[in-house]
Design an enzyme around this catalytic site. Structure first.
Site, short mmCIF file in Angstrom:
data_model
loop_
_atom_site.label_atom_id
_atom_site.label_comp_id
_atom_site.label_asym_id
_atom_site.label_seq_id
_atom_site.Cartn_x
_atom_site.Cartn_y
_atom_site.Cartn_z
N CYS A 20 0.83 -1.20 0.00
CA CYS A 20 0.00 0.00 0.00
C CYS A 20 0.87 1.26 0.00
CB CYS A 20 -0.91 -0.05 1.22
SG CYS A 20 -2.03 1.32 1.30
N GLU A 21 1.66 1.41 -1.04
CA GLU A 21 2.54 2.58 -1.18
C GLU A 21 2.70 2.84 -2.68
OE1 GLU A 21 4.78 4.13 1.24
OE2 GLU A 21 4.41 2.80 2.94
#
Ligand code: LLP
Length: 426
Positions: free
Chosen positions: A350-351
């Site tokens: 989640c980046e």
């Protein structure tokens, strides 16, 4: 059958590693996976050793400290550059000889210094403060420890700024002009025996000229400290030789490095009438191209770009996110197909920075395809994490057509490792 890179071949459209198809490996052991080829590791080591037959090679454990790989290094006659108590523990466990272990580090804790002293390994000191601390510890333990100082030679190699370590502004080492003073102090202190000198100018260096500058600067210092009364028994020039991550480009070999620095080392030792051992600390060169990270395509998406979502992200390979580094990507099950489109291969983290490969021309990719990232043996698994609650994958070792699991894949239990739940939450 044809070779795409070193030990990697394509047979019937399949990428093979050490003669075994990547697709078959994933079928049997799951995905993602780190797969190393023992033969290639040994070849790399021997090529380096042949270029420097009289030197000692201390394998940089940080590149990958898996115990089996360390044991291979020990079998090959390597020593170890260790940078923490944990790496020291592993190197000793792997059977590395104590007199061929150099404990490096710019901020060693007292606990780590105690451990190094008790283990009778050599220590490379990074500051005068550390010298004093070590002297006290060694005296208390009634030992005399062989030491070197890590020199900051103020040399600027062309590499990523995050892996350039010998610049004046770097946190590593003692400034060139304070080194002689450090040896003076060491000669006067109990518990320490200064017998070596050490530097490391950076990593993934492809223009080797700075090594010659570093060698000259080190030999200038060797001359000065010899005159001071230091019996210089080793000169450790560190490491940093780059490897060809991108296809095609010419890269220097250990032989090129040897041709550059050995004449300087030998002539200056001769002029001074001394016979110190040369030490080098290769990590990436030994492990880098021996390992492949195999990932599987989870999902495809056409948005601003054609995104290929795979099951490994920067949790398993942080180099692209951290250093913008390039790893060659091969669609392992379509390895003989011609490129059809341009894809960006992204991980599940989640980046936004979790991109393993930008804009690569590859054959048509579909869900379920296997993508191999090459040259991931140096600083691949060793920099992995559990970020986003992702368990680390397995490490496999191929040898003569056989596969050994040298690290099991983590399970959900491993996400809880060492966590304690206070009674009120039970
Ligand atoms: N010796 C010392 C003291 C080092 O600090 C290093 C690497 C080595 C030897 C090994 O250097 P090599 O032969 O591997 O170039 N994580 C980065 C690399 C950091 C290197 C740190 N020191 C990367 O993934 O590129």
């Amino acid at each position: 059958m044809f070779t795409i890179k070193n030990h990697l071949e394509i047979e019937d459209g399949q990428l093979t590693i050490g003669g075994i198809s990547a697709t078959d490996i994933v079928k049997e052991y799951g995905s993602p996976l780190y797969v190393s080829n023992e033969n290639r590791i040994r070849e790399n080591f021997r090529r380096y050793k042949n270029a420097f037959p009289d030197a000692d090679l201390y394998y940089a454990a940080k590149a990958n400290s898996n115990i089996t790989l360390l044991k291979i290094m020990a079998e090959e006659g390597a020593g170890a550059d260790v940078f923490s108590d944990g790496e020291l523990y592993l190197a000793l466990l792997a059977g590395m000889p104590r007199d061929k272990i150099l404990f490096n580090g710019n901020s060693k804790s007292d606990k780590e210094l105690y451990m190094a002293v008790k283990s009778d390994v050599r220590i490379s000191l990074d500051s005068l403060d550390e010298l004093k601390t070590l002297s006290k510890i060694a005296k208390k333990e009634d030992k005399v420890i062989d030491v070197s100082f890590r020199v900051n030679p103020d040399v600027s190699p062309e590499t990523h700024p995050k892996i350039s370590t010998g610049l004046k502004s770097s946190k590593f080492g003692i400034p060139n002009d304070e080194v002689v003073l450090a040896y003076k102090e060491a000669l006067d202190l109990p518990g320490v025996n200064p017998i070596g000198i050490h530097c490391h100018i950076g990593s993934q260096i492809l223009e080797i000229e700075p090594f010659s500058e570093a060698m000259h600067k080190m030999m200038d210092l060797v001359e000065q400290i010899t005159r001071l009364g230091v019996d210089v028994q080793f000169v450790d020039i560190g490491s940093g030789l780059g490897i060809p991550y991108e296809k095609g480009g010419k890269v220097p070999t250990p032989k090129d490095l040897a041709d550059l620095i050995l004449p300087i080392f030998k002539s200056r030792c001769k002029a001074e009438g001394i016979k110190p051992k040369l030490i080098l600390e290769p990590g990436r060169y030994i492990m880098g191209d021996a390992t492949v990270l195999l990932t599987t395509v989870n999902t495809m998406k056409i948005a601003a770009k054609k995104f290929v979502g795979v099951d490994a992200g920067f949790n398993l390979l942080i180099r692209p996110a951290m250093y913008d580094s390039y790893h060659f990507a091969v669609v392992a099950n379509k390895a003989d197909k011609t490129p059809e489109d341009i894809y960006s291969i992204v991980g599940p983290i989640c980046e936004s920075g979790d991109i393993l490969a930008h804009d690569r021309e590859l054959p048509k990719i579909e869900k379920g395809d296997i993508i191999a990232f090459l040259d991931t043996g140096g600083y691949g698994f060793s920099m992995s994490s559990q970020y986003n609650g992702r368990t680390r994958c397995a490490e496999l070792l191929l040898n003569k057509g056989c596969i050994d699991v040298i690290r099991k894949p983590e399970t959900y239990d491993d996400l809880l490792n060492n966590q304690l739940i206070p009674a009120r939450f039970l």
